[in-house]
Design a protein around this motif. Structure first.
Motif, PDB file in Angstrom:
ATOM      1  N   ARG A 149       0.815  -1.218   0.000  1.00  0.00           N
ATOM      2  CA  ARG A 149       0.000   0.000   0.000  1.00  0.00           C
ATOM      3  C   ARG A 149       0.850   1.270   0.000  1.00  0.00           C
ATOM      4  N   SER A 150       1.870   1.336   0.856  1.00  0.00           N
ATOM      5  CA  SER A 150       2.692   2.556   0.932  1.00  0.00           C
ATOM      6  C   SER A 150       3.411   2.809  -0.388  1.00  0.00           C
ATOM      7  N   ARG A 151       3.914   1.744  -1.003  1.00  0.00           N
ATOM      8  CA  ARG A 151       4.583   1.904  -2.296  1.00  0.00           C
ATOM      9  C   ARG A 151       3.578   2.322  -3.368  1.00  0.00           C
ATOM     10  N   THR A 152       2.379   1.759  -3.283  1.00  0.00           N
ATOM     11  CA  THR A 152       1.336   2.117  -4.248  1.00  0.00           C
ATOM     12  C   THR A 152       0.960   3.587  -4.128  1.00  0.00           C
ATOM     13  N   GLU A 153       0.846   4.079  -2.911  1.00  0.00           N
ATOM     14  CA  GLU A 153       0.508   5.493  -2.698  1.00  0.00           C
ATOM     15  C   GLU A 153       1.569   6.405  -3.315  1.00  0.00           C
ATOM     16  N   GLU A 154       2.836   6.064  -3.115  1.00  0.00           N
ATOM     17  CA  GLU A 154       3.909   6.881  -3.681  1.00  0.00           C
ATOM     18  C   GLU A 154       3.877   6.839  -5.210  1.00  0.00           C
ATOM     19  N   ARG A 155       3.579   5.676  -5.765  1.00  0.00           N
ATOM     20  CA  ARG A 155       3.508   5.559  -7.225  1.00  0.00           C
ATOM     21  C   ARG A 155       2.331   6.369  -7.775  1.00  0.00           C
ATOM     22  N   ILE A 156       1.203   6.331  -7.067  1.00  0.00           N
ATOM     23  CA  ILE A 156       0.036   7.112  -7.491  1.00  0.00           C
ATOM     24  C   ILE A 156       0.359   8.606  -7.471  1.00  0.00           C
ATOM     25  N   LYS A 157       1.066   9.066  -6.437  1.00  0.00           N
ATOM     26  CA  LYS A 157       1.448  10.483  -6.351  1.00  0.00           C
ATOM     27  C   LYS A 157       2.283  10.901  -7.559  1.00  0.00           C
ATOM     28  N   LYS A 158       3.267  10.083  -7.900  1.00  0.00           N
ATOM     29  CA  LYS A 158       4.137  10.413  -9.035  1.00  0.00           C
ATOM     30  C   LYS A 158       3.351  10.440 -10.345  1.00  0.00           C
ATOM     31  N   GLU A 159       2.428   9.491 -10.507  1.00  0.00           N
ATOM     32  CA  GLU A 159       1.629   9.454 -11.731  1.00  0.00           C
ATOM     33  C   GLU A 159       0.717  10.675 -11.835  1.00  0.00           C
ATOM     34  N   ILE A 160       0.113  11.071 -10.701  1.00  0.00           N
ATOM     35  CA  ILE A 160      -0.746  12.264 -10.696  1.00  0.00           C
ATOM     36  C   ILE A 160       0.082  13.508 -11.007  1.00  0.00           C
ATOM     37  N   LEU A 161       1.277  13.590 -10.425  1.00  0.00           N
ATOM     38  CA  LEU A 161       2.156  14.746 -10.635  1.00  0.00           C
ATOM     39  C   LEU A 161       2.524  14.883 -12.115  1.00  0.00           C
ATOM     40  N   THR A 162       2.908  13.772 -12.728  1.00  0.00           N
ATOM     41  CA  THR A 162       3.311  13.808 -14.142  1.00  0.00           C
ATOM     42  C   THR A 162       2.135  14.149 -15.053  1.00  0.00           C
ATOM     43  N   ALA A 163       0.988  13.502 -14.816  1.00  0.00           N
ATOM     44  CA  ALA A 163      -0.176  13.717 -15.678  1.00  0.00           C
ATOM     45  C   ALA A 163      -0.723  15.133 -15.536  1.00  0.00           C
ATOM     46  N   SER A 164      -0.705  15.694 -14.329  1.00  0.00           N
ATOM     47  CA  SER A 164      -1.267  17.033 -14.103  1.00  0.00           C
ATOM     48  C   SER A 164      -0.360  18.118 -14.672  1.00  0.00           C
ATOM     49  N   ASN A 165       0.949  17.986 -14.496  1.00  0.00           N
ATOM     50  CA  ASN A 165       1.876  18.990 -15.035  1.00  0.00           C
ATOM     51  C   ASN A 165       1.840  19.011 -16.565  1.00  0.00           C
ATOM     52  N   ALA A 166       1.528  17.875 -17.166  1.00  0.00           N
ATOM     53  CA  ALA A 166       1.463  17.813 -18.630  1.00  0.00           C
ATOM     54  C   ALA A 166       0.324  18.664 -19.173  1.00  0.00           C
ATOM     55  N   LEU A 167      -0.661  18.982 -18.342  1.00  0.00           N
ATOM     56  CA  LEU A 167      -1.808  19.779 -18.781  1.00  0.00           C
ATOM     57  C   LEU A 167      -1.580  21.286 -18.648  1.00  0.00           C
TER      58      LEU A 167
END
Length: 206
Positions: free
Chosen positions: A169-187
């Protein structure tokens, strides 16, 4: 004969004058002596008054110095406490200013089912996401692309399997954060700013 004796007993004019002069001199010397004694007494009394005045002034001076020293000690004891309180107040104000300068963009919570190979598992994920912005005007740019930001986050969460939340779970949360960060900055448009980090104020599996 008797008349001659009476005449002899009477003083002549010169003798009477001489006697009067002697009496005057004697009285003057006595008066001078009395006057000198009186002057000495007055000087002694005057000196005593002067001594009393000086003694009283000295006592007042000692009392004033003692009061000043005690007052100074009390102020010395109080000043450090006041200075410490002022320093703490200033420190709190600085911390408040720092917090105020942090630009947070809060998103509405996400609530969606957890799927396993496209099938519902009966579990749900509830997430509240906050974006840390690089400046205070970037929120206006995010408002323009907010529907796309939410859609990307929804898709990121939907792709996770039940094992992602149960085993790591903790690793998944960190991965989700990075994915959200990358996808949002691209917009975001270039030069408007960036999203520096992602925080979860609420992350729950039901």
């Amino acid at each position: 004969m008797a008349e001659d004796q009476e005449k002899g007993a009477e003083l002549s004019t010169d003798e009477a004058a001489e006697l009067e002069r002697l009496l005057d001199e004697t009285g003057g010397e006595a008066g001078a002596a009395v006057g000198g004694l009186k002057g000495k007494l007055q000087k002694i009394l005057a000196n005593k008054k002067l001594l009393m005045i000086l003694a009283g002034g000295f006592l007042l001076l000692i009392a004033g110095v003692t009061f000043f020293l005690l007052q100074g000690k009390e102020e010395a004891d109080v000043v450090p406490v006041e200075e410490k309180a002022v320093e703490e107040a200033l420190k709190e104000e600085e911390e408040e200013v720092k917090i105020a300068k942090v630009n947070i963009y809060k998103l509405e919570p996400f609530f969606l089912p957890i799927l396993d190979n496209g099938k519902e598992t009966g579990q749900f994920i509830s997430v509240s996401t906050n974006l840390l912005l690089s400046n205070s005007v970037l929120d206006k740019e995010l408002d323009k692309v907010l529907p796309l930001v939410r859609k990307n986050i929804y898709n990121i969460l939907r792709r996770k399997s039940p094992s992602d939340f149960t085993l790591n779970r903790s690793r998944t949360e960190e991965r989700i954060k990075k994915e959200i960060l990358t996808a949002s900055n691209a917009l975001l448009l270039s030069g408007t700013g960036t999203i520096n980090d992602v925080y979860f104020s609420h992350f729950m599996i039901k």
